[in-house]
Design a protein around this motif. Structure first.
Motif, PDB file in Angstrom:
ATOM      1  N   UNK A 131      34.221  38.634  29.939  1.00  0.00           N
ATOM      2  CA  UNK A 131      34.503  37.762  30.932  1.00  0.00           C
ATOM      3  C   UNK A 131      34.529  38.247  32.301  1.00  0.00           C
ATOM      4  N   UNK A 132      33.794  37.518  33.308  1.00  0.00           N
ATOM      5  CA  UNK A 132      33.761  37.841  34.848  1.00  0.00           C
ATOM      6  C   UNK A 132      34.493  37.101  35.685  1.00  0.00           C
ATOM      7  N   UNK A 133      35.239  37.664  36.317  1.00  0.00           N
ATOM      8  CA  UNK A 133      36.194  36.901  37.135  1.00  0.00           C
ATOM      9  C   UNK A 133      36.044  37.444  38.716  1.00  0.00           C
ATOM     10  N   UNK A 134      35.700  36.418  39.828  1.00  0.00           N
ATOM     11  CA  UNK A 134      35.736  36.943  41.142  1.00  0.00           C
ATOM     12  C   UNK A 134      36.980  36.704  41.652  1.00  0.00           C
ATOM     13  N   UNK A 135      37.694  37.801  42.296  1.00  0.00           N
ATOM     14  CA  UNK A 135      38.896  37.979  42.669  1.00  0.00           C
ATOM     15  C   UNK A 135      38.942  38.520  44.168  1.00  0.00           C
ATOM     16  N   UNK A 136      39.994  38.199  44.460  1.00  0.00           N
ATOM     17  CA  UNK A 136      40.526  38.845  46.026  1.00  0.00           C
ATOM     18  C   UNK A 136      40.261  40.220  46.014  1.00  0.00           C
TER      19      UNK A 136
END
Length: 617
Positions: free
Chosen positions: A142-147
């Motif tokens: 899974x890919x998550x764009x985060x702070x």
């Protein structure tokens, strides 16, 4: 353009890479700014990026200018393993610095791959693409764009891409487009971690600069211990730096190469996994390290060997191990990967771990003998384990085996295997005498003499005028060039001089040498059980240089030729001074990269050639 490059189907050629590392794993960085090989967290871990063996599925991490087609140049920061890729465009000059931090700063920050792109002149636009493919592209993530960046989460490993640059998700990866002006920079780091906490690891320009300087200081401090001051010093030092990259610091083990399944011929099937510790390769590396003053690395490997010998019991010693000393994984074919330039199958693990290769005892005992002499005296308990191994050699040296080249055909009486059994017993006798250690000297002396007589009787072919590969088979073997190097025969013995002359002939004339480049043997499926051809073997080319150098005592003409071959071999290094296992017929790099055997043999050849030239001068 090299015709080989046209067949890579979008991939980057082996020789178009530099290598960075942190003494636990390495990354291969192509000269256009792409990391297309990284196994994490260790050399022999599953891959995170493997576009090298499948440009579409394998995964990659790219930082490069927009648009494509810019001029580029790649080089190492002097005396380090910090890699610089410079991009030249009409609008400006950009510089990508790749490193894995080592030194003071690395201990505080933890392990990471750091990439800093900066503009040194003008203004440039860049793109960053990061598309990992966990576990040889077998595990979904899974890919998550985060702070502070992005997180890639799979079932076995989670990684953080940390950067202040805004990211956008595309498929299972992330991309970024950004513009930098002169003196501006952007920093990207890859480290282990999940969705939380990316922003805590953001680097400023100053913190990235400090890690860069600490890592440069680490490598320069390490290289300052090098005692080599002769000709070709830069090539010798680059080889030493490459060998250091292939040491696994936690255990002292040394990998044969940090890659797997890079083919020995274009599109071929001779594709193997070298991310393990071969006793042979590592023992040769110890010799090279000791030669130029790196005794700490030799001592660390000896401690690793002592543990393996203590664990072994009374049987034969395995010829290779995983980095922690455990057995090598079973060989497996990754059928979903297309292979480098279409060369299939892609293999992980290594079936050769189950082979019998009698030569390993000679290389091991020679490295122990040298380490005892130049690094640190061995302990009594280590001697007890070694004595048991030597006794085993005395009882089994007459067996057939698969030999140094790991044939997958039927076993044979390989001359080189017998030679190294002689070396094992000879070095054990010398060590016992030097240290007054207890040993069955009568048995060992009798065995050593018997091996010598048999090699001279059955390993010599009078009709061919050369030592042959195996009893009853007249094929040549470049491994026999080691006879004078291990002091089995005088380098000016008539049989050795004749063998040299035969091997130096072109293959069409019955030899193994093509313009100074040496084939290890004539590839033959009936002999080695493997389909396909292969390139010239870089290790053997440097062995030829050293054998000719030693023979020049009575054949002065050989010294000039040895120097010429050595200089030509330098021309086959890549743009940053690295070698693969083999050189293809078009001059391209073939086989796993970089290859420890090639670089250690370069060091040995340079050392002895320089010393001999010095005497003549």
């Amino acid at each position: 353009m090299n015709p080989h490059h046209e067949d890579l189907k979008g991939g980057v050629a082996i020789e178009d890479h530099g290598v960075i590392g942190d003494l636990r794993t390495v990354a291969l960085v192509g000269n256009e700014g792409t990391i297309d090989w990284l196994c994490y967290p260790h050399f022999d871990s599953p891959s995170l990026f493997a576009a090298l063996v499948d440009p579409e599925k394998g995964g990659y991490w790219r930082v490069s200018p927009e648009p494509d087609g810019v001029m580029k140049r790649q080089f190492y920061w002097p005396d380090t393993n910090v890699l610089v890729t410079r991009f030249y465009t009409p609008d400006g000059v950009g510089e990508l610095i790749d490193l894995m931090p080592l030194g003071k700063g690395a201990k505080a920050e933890g392990r990471e791959v750091l990439r800093r792109i900066r503009v040194v002149r003008g203004e440039m636009s860049f793109r960053m693409e990061c598309f990992p493919a966990f576990n040889y592209a077998r595990d979904e993530h899974e890919t998550h764009v985060v702070n502070g960046g992005a997180a890639f989460v799979s079932k076995g490993l989670s990684m953080q891409l940390v950067t202040p640059v805004p990211l956008k998700q595309e498929g299972n990866g992330v991309v970024a487009h950004f513009t930098l002006k002169e003196s501006q920079s952007a920093v990207f780091t890859l480290r282990e971690g999940g969705i939380e906490g990316c922003h805590h690891h953001l680097h400023t320009h100053d913190s990235a600069e400090k890690l860069f300087r600490d890592t440069v200081d680490y490598w320069r401090h390490w290289l300052s211990k090098c005692k080599y001051t002769g000709r070709w010093r830069e090539m010798v030092q680059r080889s030493a730096l490459a060998l250091k990259l292939m040491t696994f610091e936690p255990s002292g083990a040394i990998v044969a190469a940090p890659t797997c399944s890079l083919p020995e011929s274009a599109g071929g099937t001779r594709n193997w996994d070298y991310r393990f510790c071969w006793l042979r390769d590592a023992a040769f590396t110890v010799y090279a390290f000791i030669r130029i003053g790196f005794n700490e690395e030799a001592a660390a490997f000896m401690r690793w060997v002592e543990k393996r010998c203590a664990e072994n019991g009374d049987g034969p010693l395995p010829l290779m191990f995983s980095l922690d000393g455990s057995p090598v994984p079973k060989e497996e074919e990754l059928k979903h990967l297309s292979g480098y330039g279409g060369a299939r199958p892609v293999r992980i693990g290594n079936m050769a771990a189950k082979q019998l290769q009698l030569d390993i005892y000679g290389e091991l005992m020679d490295s122990v003998y040298l380490s005892n002499k130049y690094a640190a005296p061995i302990s009594y308990d280590f001697w007890r384990h070694l004595r048991r191994l030597v006794d085993w050699v005395c009882d089994h040296w007459m067996m057939e085996d698969e030999g140094i080249w790991e044939i997958r055909g039927s076993r044979r009486h390989f001359v080189y295997s017998k030679l190294m059994c002689w070396v094992a017993v000879d070095r054990a006798i010398r060590l016992a005498d030097k240290r007054s250690l207890p040993a069955d000297r009568a048995k060992w002396l009798k065995t050593r003499d018997a091996i010598f007589e048999e090699i001279m009787d059955k390993g010599w072919c009078k009709e061919k005028g050369a030592f042959i590969q195996a009893y009853g088979h007249e094929a040549l073997d470049a491994a026999n060039l080691l006879m004078p190097l291990v002091f089995f025969l005088s380098p000016v013995d008539p049989r050795m001089l004749s063998t040299l002359d035969v091997i130096r002939k072109a293959p069409r004339d019955g030899g193994l040498t093509s313009d100074g480049l040496v084939f290890r043997y004539e590839a033959d499926e009936k002999l080695d059980g493997i389909q396909g051809s292969e390139g010239t073997f870089n290790l053997c080319s440097f062995w030829l240089v050293e054998a000719m150098t030693r023979a020049s005592a009575v054949r002065p003409d050989l010294l000039d030729e040895a120097r010429l071959i050595f200089e030509r071999m330098q021309g086959y290094a890549n743009h940053v001074g690295l070698y693969a296992e083999q050189t293809g017929m078009s001059g391209e790099a073939m086989g796993n990269f970089p290859q420890a055997l090639t670089h250690l043999s370069l060091i040995s050849a340079a050392y002895n050639l320089d010393r001999t030239l010095g005497r003549h001068d």
